[in-house]
Design a protein around this motif. Sequence first.
Motif, PDB file in Angstrom:
ATOM      1  N   TYR A 432       0.986  -1.191   0.158  1.00 56.38           N
ATOM      2  CA  TYR A 432      -0.139   0.030  -0.054  1.00 56.38           C
ATOM      3  C   TYR A 432       0.922   1.404   0.013  1.00 56.38           C
ATOM      4  CZ  TYR A 432      -4.005   3.057   1.332  1.00 56.38           C
ATOM      5  OH  TYR A 432      -4.861   4.055   1.235  1.00 56.38           O
ATOM      6  N   GLY A 433       1.910   1.101   0.870  1.00 56.68           N
ATOM      7  CA  GLY A 433       2.851   2.171   0.846  1.00 56.68           C
ATOM      8  C   GLY A 433       3.436   2.664  -0.622  1.00 56.68           C
ATOM      9  N   LYS A 434       4.008   1.513  -1.584  1.00 57.30           N
ATOM     10  CA  LYS A 434       4.505   1.626  -2.620  1.00 57.30           C
ATOM     11  C   LYS A 434       3.407   2.175  -3.745  1.00 57.30           C
ATOM     12  CE  LYS A 434       8.696  -0.012  -1.937  1.00 57.30           C
ATOM     13  NZ  LYS A 434       9.761   0.790  -2.156  1.00 57.30           N
ATOM     14  N   LEU A 435       2.013   1.955  -3.523  1.00 54.44           N
ATOM     15  CA  LEU A 435       1.111   2.191  -4.171  1.00 54.44           C
ATOM     16  C   LEU A 435       0.547   3.744  -4.108  1.00 54.44           C
ATOM     17  CD1 LEU A 435      -0.681   0.266  -6.363  1.00 54.44           C
ATOM     18  CD2 LEU A 435      -2.442   0.370  -4.593  1.00 54.44           C
ATOM     19  N   MET A 436       1.042   4.108  -2.939  1.00 51.25           N
ATOM     20  CA  MET A 436       0.592   5.229  -2.695  1.00 51.25           C
ATOM     21  C   MET A 436       1.795   6.593  -2.868  1.00 51.25           C
ATOM     22  SD  MET A 436      -2.422   5.953  -1.376  1.00 51.25           S
ATOM     23  CE  MET A 436      -3.015   4.514  -2.553  1.00 51.25           C
ATOM     24  N   GLN A 437       2.842   6.005  -3.793  1.00 55.83           N
ATOM     25  CA  GLN A 437       3.940   6.843  -3.973  1.00 55.83           C
ATOM     26  C   GLN A 437       3.858   7.219  -5.375  1.00 55.83           C
ATOM     27  OE1 GLN A 437       7.078   4.716  -2.412  1.00 55.83           O
ATOM     28  NE2 GLN A 437       7.125   5.971  -0.274  1.00 55.83           N
TER      29      GLN A 437
END
Length: 619
Positions: A432-437
């Motif tokens: 999710y962190g990667k997706l949000m960047q």
Amino acid sequence: NGDEVRRGEEEAEEGRGVRSNTKKGGKARRGRGKDQRESASSVLSEVKKGMEAIKQLVYGESSSDGVDVSAWLEQLYTPITSTSTGLDESNNWVVSGNGTASGKPLLANDPHLTLTAPSIWQLVHVECKPCGLDAIGSTFIGAPGVIIGRNSHISWGVTNGRPDIQDLYVMEEGSTPNTYYYKGSDVQYNIESIHIKVKGRSDYVFERKSCVYGPVVTDVLNLEGGYDIALNWTQLQPGHDTTFDSFFQLNLARNWTEFVDALRSFVAPSQNFIYADTEGNIGYYLPGQIPIRKEGHTGRFPVPGNGSFDVEGWIPFHRLPHVLNPPDGYIVTANNKVTPPNYAYRIEMDWGDGYRAERITSMVKGNYGRHTFGTFRTIQLDQVSLPLSKLKPYLSALNVEGAAKQWRDAMVEWDGDTADRSQVATVFQIWYGKLMQMPSSYVGEPGKEWDASEQLYVNMFRHNLTHLCQKWSGQTCEEYAADALRTATNRRTYSSLFGGSGEVIPKWGEEVHLIHFQNVILTATAFGCLGDRSYYGGGDCNTVNVACFNSDFDTYAGPSYRQIIDLNDMEESKFIYPMGQSGDVFSPNYDDYLPIYHAGNYIRMRTSGYTAKTTIVIE
């Protein structure tokens, strides 16, 4: 959205026009050079470029002005990060007697702030028999009475209302030194020399510069460009700030009418106040001085400081959002949007994403008619990450293989409860962190990534905004999400994040994700180990029991105080906060509440039947 961008463009254009209109209709300005006259317009030109950049980011449109999006974002991003503070989120909700087992209301609140040692709060019982005061709850040191809590008749809780009560004004240089142009005349800046005494050293001296709008903050924000930027903020307005008076009157209130009257003197920062009383009423009010801005001035961008965009006044108190005994029988706020679609005034344009409010509302509805302290406690401690459920339909369709496929299937089956101390929770947080960047390839600086909107990819999937992903990465949204999942399930990723070979994924809330309570003085010294505390825990930025984390998966902000108030029997109400009542690291009361807090338990909120260790008498 598109309307937002267009409004921003109109604001920039209208702002440029205001300067021109003032010049035509106002007094001739003497002794001004061309550069001086156009300083504000140059800033608004930058705003215009910003809007062009936003169009490129959101709509994939090309810029006719040749705007360097990466450079513009870099200029915008640096001041924001240098002045960011931390979590400003909270939860509160109240359910009427129709929704509880006892037939009387229940009220809960947990403000989310930086977790410090000692705490920013202190638990107090304040009593004044001659004046009818008998209140208990949490307070700030030095505050007159209880900030959040109850008395014998009513209870209340607060969350940040997030109103936009700040404006930046671009000041035009006057024709003489240390002056600015305002409403057709040169006005002298107020410049004060401030001396701060430092033990064993010479005074620390600096100049404080202010104008009609407030302090000049150009140096604080490290801005360049040769013009002054002034901050206009409700909390800095001249005059008597009666907010603490409001809280004192709140402590004495006995019913809804007196509660509302107490809030009339509330200035800032505006809070979402929820209310319940022993007569069975529940209510909500958003008090405070919230500015009314002129057409074309949304508050989002700097505007000329020549008087053309001065605030026109405050939203009248009776027109501020409020409700008494809503037909649904409950009220929930969690920094989410609180105004109806047809509301006459602009309060904020950057509300919270709504995940916590949605989750709380769902749980309130799920047990409506049966609510007890136990069900409220379950809500307050809930650590289900709602974005997972929004993403599952798209997650299950991702075309991946190997470890990525294994973890994709595990996440689809997972219920999103980050309190389960599982590896799948860790994988989800990384993905999710990667997706949000934003991908570094689009930002233009290798290895640098910026967080995007929390709901950005959810909305891209739902609305098929494939061009946005393609603009950023040359991939469809599905391809980009699949690549993010491959990265999130790669041994090299685990090794770089957690050390070792990367073969073992740590369990969320058991082996990774530390909750930190840092001593406000000792942390930065060799004695930090004496005052600091920490433990592993679940949660993330979107859970009701919030626990936002940094790139090291560490949390430094969260629920700083919890209360659940039972209007059927006030003495059965409960509260808790982390750490303890003492600031002395060698005192047994320095951290004796922390194990109780960590276990999700509370202490009784009693106004009688206890032994007071410390009593302060004010005569």
